[in-house]
Motif scaffolding. Structure first.
Motif, short mmCIF file in Angstrom:
data_model
loop_
_atom_site.label_atom_id
_atom_site.label_comp_id
_atom_site.label_asym_id
_atom_site.label_seq_id
_atom_site.Cartn_x
_atom_site.Cartn_y
_atom_site.Cartn_z
N GLY A 65 0.81 -1.21 0.00
CA GLY A 65 0.00 0.00 0.00
C GLY A 65 0.84 1.25 0.00
O GLY A 65 2.07 1.21 -0.08
N PRO A 66 0.18 2.43 0.09
CA PRO A 66 0.90 3.71 0.00
C PRO A 66 1.62 4.07 1.30
O PRO A 66 2.39 5.03 1.31
CB PRO A 66 -0.22 4.71 -0.29
CG PRO A 66 -1.47 4.07 0.20
CD PRO A 66 -1.29 2.59 0.15
N HIS A 67 1.39 3.32 2.38
CA HIS A 67 1.89 3.75 3.69
C HIS A 67 2.95 2.85 4.32
O HIS A 67 3.54 3.21 5.33
CB HIS A 67 0.72 3.91 4.67
CG HIS A 67 0.03 2.61 4.97
ND1 HIS A 67 -0.65 1.89 4.02
CD2 HIS A 67 -0.05 1.88 6.12
CE1 HIS A 67 -1.14 0.78 4.58
NE2 HIS A 67 -0.78 0.77 5.85
N LEU A 68 3.16 1.63 3.76
CA LEU A 68 4.14 0.71 4.36
C LEU A 68 5.23 0.33 3.35
O LEU A 68 4.96 0.29 2.15
CB LEU A 68 3.44 -0.58 4.83
CG LEU A 68 2.50 -0.51 6.04
CD1 LEU A 68 1.90 -1.89 6.32
CD2 LEU A 68 3.21 0.02 7.27
N GLU A 81 -0.65 -5.47 10.36
CA GLU A 81 0.69 -5.26 9.80
C GLU A 81 1.16 -3.83 10.01
O GLU A 81 2.33 -3.58 10.29
CB GLU A 81 0.71 -5.62 8.31
CG GLU A 81 0.60 -7.10 8.06
CD GLU A 81 0.95 -7.49 6.63
OE1 GLU A 81 1.59 -8.53 6.47
OE2 GLU A 81 0.59 -6.76 5.68
N THR A 82 0.23 -2.88 9.89
CA THR A 82 0.61 -1.48 10.09
C THR A 82 1.00 -1.23 11.54
O THR A 82 2.01 -0.57 11.82
CB THR A 82 -0.56 -0.56 9.66
OG1 THR A 82 -0.91 -0.88 8.30
CG2 THR A 82 -0.16 0.91 9.72
N ARG A 86 -0.77 8.71 4.74
CA ARG A 86 -1.14 8.18 3.42
C ARG A 86 -1.98 6.90 3.52
O ARG A 86 -2.34 6.31 2.50
CB ARG A 86 0.14 7.85 2.62
CG ARG A 86 1.04 9.04 2.40
CD ARG A 86 2.24 8.61 1.56
NE ARG A 86 3.37 9.50 1.76
CZ ARG A 86 4.62 9.22 1.45
NH1 ARG A 86 4.91 8.04 0.92
NH2 ARG A 86 5.59 10.08 1.67
N ALA A 87 -2.24 6.44 4.74
CA ALA A 87 -2.95 5.16 4.90
C ALA A 87 -4.39 5.26 4.41
O ALA A 87 -5.09 6.23 4.69
CB ALA A 87 -2.93 4.75 6.38
N ILE A 88 -4.81 4.24 3.65
CA ILE A 88 -6.17 4.18 3.10
C ILE A 88 -6.78 2.84 3.47
O ILE A 88 -6.17 1.80 3.24
CB ILE A 88 -6.12 4.29 1.55
CG1 ILE A 88 -5.57 5.66 1.12
CG2 ILE A 88 -7.50 4.04 0.94
CD1 ILE A 88 -5.22 5.73 -0.35
N ASP A 89 -8.00 2.86 4.07
CA ASP A 89 -8.70 1.61 4.38
C ASP A 89 -9.36 1.09 3.11
O ASP A 89 -9.91 1.87 2.32
CB ASP A 89 -9.81 1.85 5.42
CG ASP A 89 -9.23 2.21 6.78
OD1 ASP A 89 -8.01 2.06 6.96
OD2 ASP A 89 -10.01 2.64 7.65
N CYS A 90 -9.30 -0.22 2.92
CA CYS A 90 -10.00 -0.82 1.77
C CYS A 90 -10.30 -2.28 2.06
O CYS A 90 -9.40 -3.06 2.34
CB CYS A 90 -9.15 -0.71 0.50
SG CYS A 90 -10.00 -1.39 -0.92
N THR A 142 -5.97 2.46 9.07
CA THR A 142 -6.12 3.70 9.86
C THR A 142 -6.41 3.41 11.34
O THR A 142 -6.31 4.29 12.18
CB THR A 142 -7.24 4.61 9.30
OG1 THR A 142 -8.48 3.89 9.35
CG2 THR A 142 -6.96 5.03 7.86
N ARG A 143 -6.74 2.15 11.67
CA ARG A 143 -6.97 1.78 13.07
C ARG A 143 -5.68 1.40 13.80
O ARG A 143 -5.70 1.04 14.98
CB ARG A 143 -7.92 0.58 13.15
CG ARG A 143 -9.34 0.86 12.69
CD ARG A 143 -10.06 -0.48 12.58
NE ARG A 143 -11.45 -0.35 12.21
CZ ARG A 143 -12.47 -0.34 13.07
NH1 ARG A 143 -12.24 -0.42 14.36
NH2 ARG A 143 -13.71 -0.24 12.65
N ALA A 144 -4.56 1.43 13.09
CA ALA A 144 -3.30 0.92 13.65
C ALA A 144 -2.68 1.85 14.69
O ALA A 144 -2.79 3.07 14.58
CB ALA A 144 -2.30 0.69 12.52
#
Ligand code: ZN
Length: 245
Positions: free
Chosen positions: A28-31, A158-159, A174-178, A205-207
């Motif tokens: 993803g865009p954040h990890l 994982e986040t 940058r985190a996006i839930d999907c 986003t809950r991480a």
């Protein structure tokens, strides 16, 4: 234990080896792409310490064709992976290791099950190979209230884990839930980006880093319990006519 000399390892003479397996793939865009390998390294270190086992450095590359589409994912053929793992386990067997705990920290290694079954069917009772897939812990952690959502790829778990061990590589802004509409089996019919344009399957986003530390603590306990249970199951078997399996 891989930081010790061969003579030290001879003295300690461990009979268990822990082999963590990661994957180099988009998260993803954040990890970072190292995510599965970093998580495998941390879990492996904790589990090996707990069991007094020989720790093999986590393997960084396995199979991840389902992550194709952006740069940075690296894979090998499943048959190459099978052969490589066979060679590693047999080299440990020759040196007198009796039990191997494989710690799988990437969901897409579908050849792992036949590999473990073949190793045990062929080489039991000289060597016993147990497989722990970190994905089986996440539903338990959800039931226990440590996680608030289902984890599949680059999600809450994982986040959180990466926030606990390598926060400088995580971009929460940058985190996006999907959570895609299709089931995960559809990764055989198209890359993850077809189902989730962000390449995420879960709710990152809950991480939090605190959740990450709890996942490592509780996950290590669950892994050690399950490894001991599997080894005891295999040790309890009598010969069945021609078969030790
Ligand atoms: Zn992952």
């Amino acid at each position: 234990m891989y930081r010790k000399t061969a003579d030290n390892i001879m003295e300690l003479n461990p009979e268990i080896a822990i082999l963590p397996v990661g994957s180099l793939e988009q998260h993803g865009p954040h990890l970072p792409v190292m995510t599965d390998w970093a998580i495998a390294s941390e879990f492996g270190r904790r589990i090996a310490e707990e069991m007094g086992a020989f720790l093999i450095p986590a393997l960084p590359i396995s199979t991840c064709r389902e992550q194709m589409g952006k740069k940075g994912s690296v894979w090998m053929e499943p048959t190459t992976f099978y052969q490589m793992m066979m060679d590693i386990v047999l080299s440990l067997k020759l040196q007198g290791f009796k039990k191997i705990g494989i710690l799988q920290c990437h969901g897409g290694i579908f050849i792992m099950t036949p590999l473990v079954r073949d190793l045990n069917a062929r080489y039991n009772p000289e060597i016993k190979v147990a497989l722990i897939d970190s994905n089986i812990f996440y539903p338990i952690l959800q039931r226990e209230g440590i996680l608030d959502s289902q984890e599949f790829h680059a999600g809450e778990a994982e986040t959180s884990e990466m926030m606990a061990i390598a926060p400088e590589t995580v971009f929460m802004d940058r985190a996006i839930d999907c959570v895609p509409e299709v089931p995960q089996t559809y990764l055989s019919y198209g890359s993850i980006f077809r189902a989730s344009p962000a390449g995420v399957w879960g709710e990152p986003t809950r991480a939090t880093a605190k959740k990450g530390e709890k996942i490592f603590q509780r996950g290590t306990e669950l892994a050690v319990e399950e490894l001991n249970r599997i080894f005891a199951y295999m040790e309890g078997k009598d010969k069945l006519n021609y078969s030790n399996f």
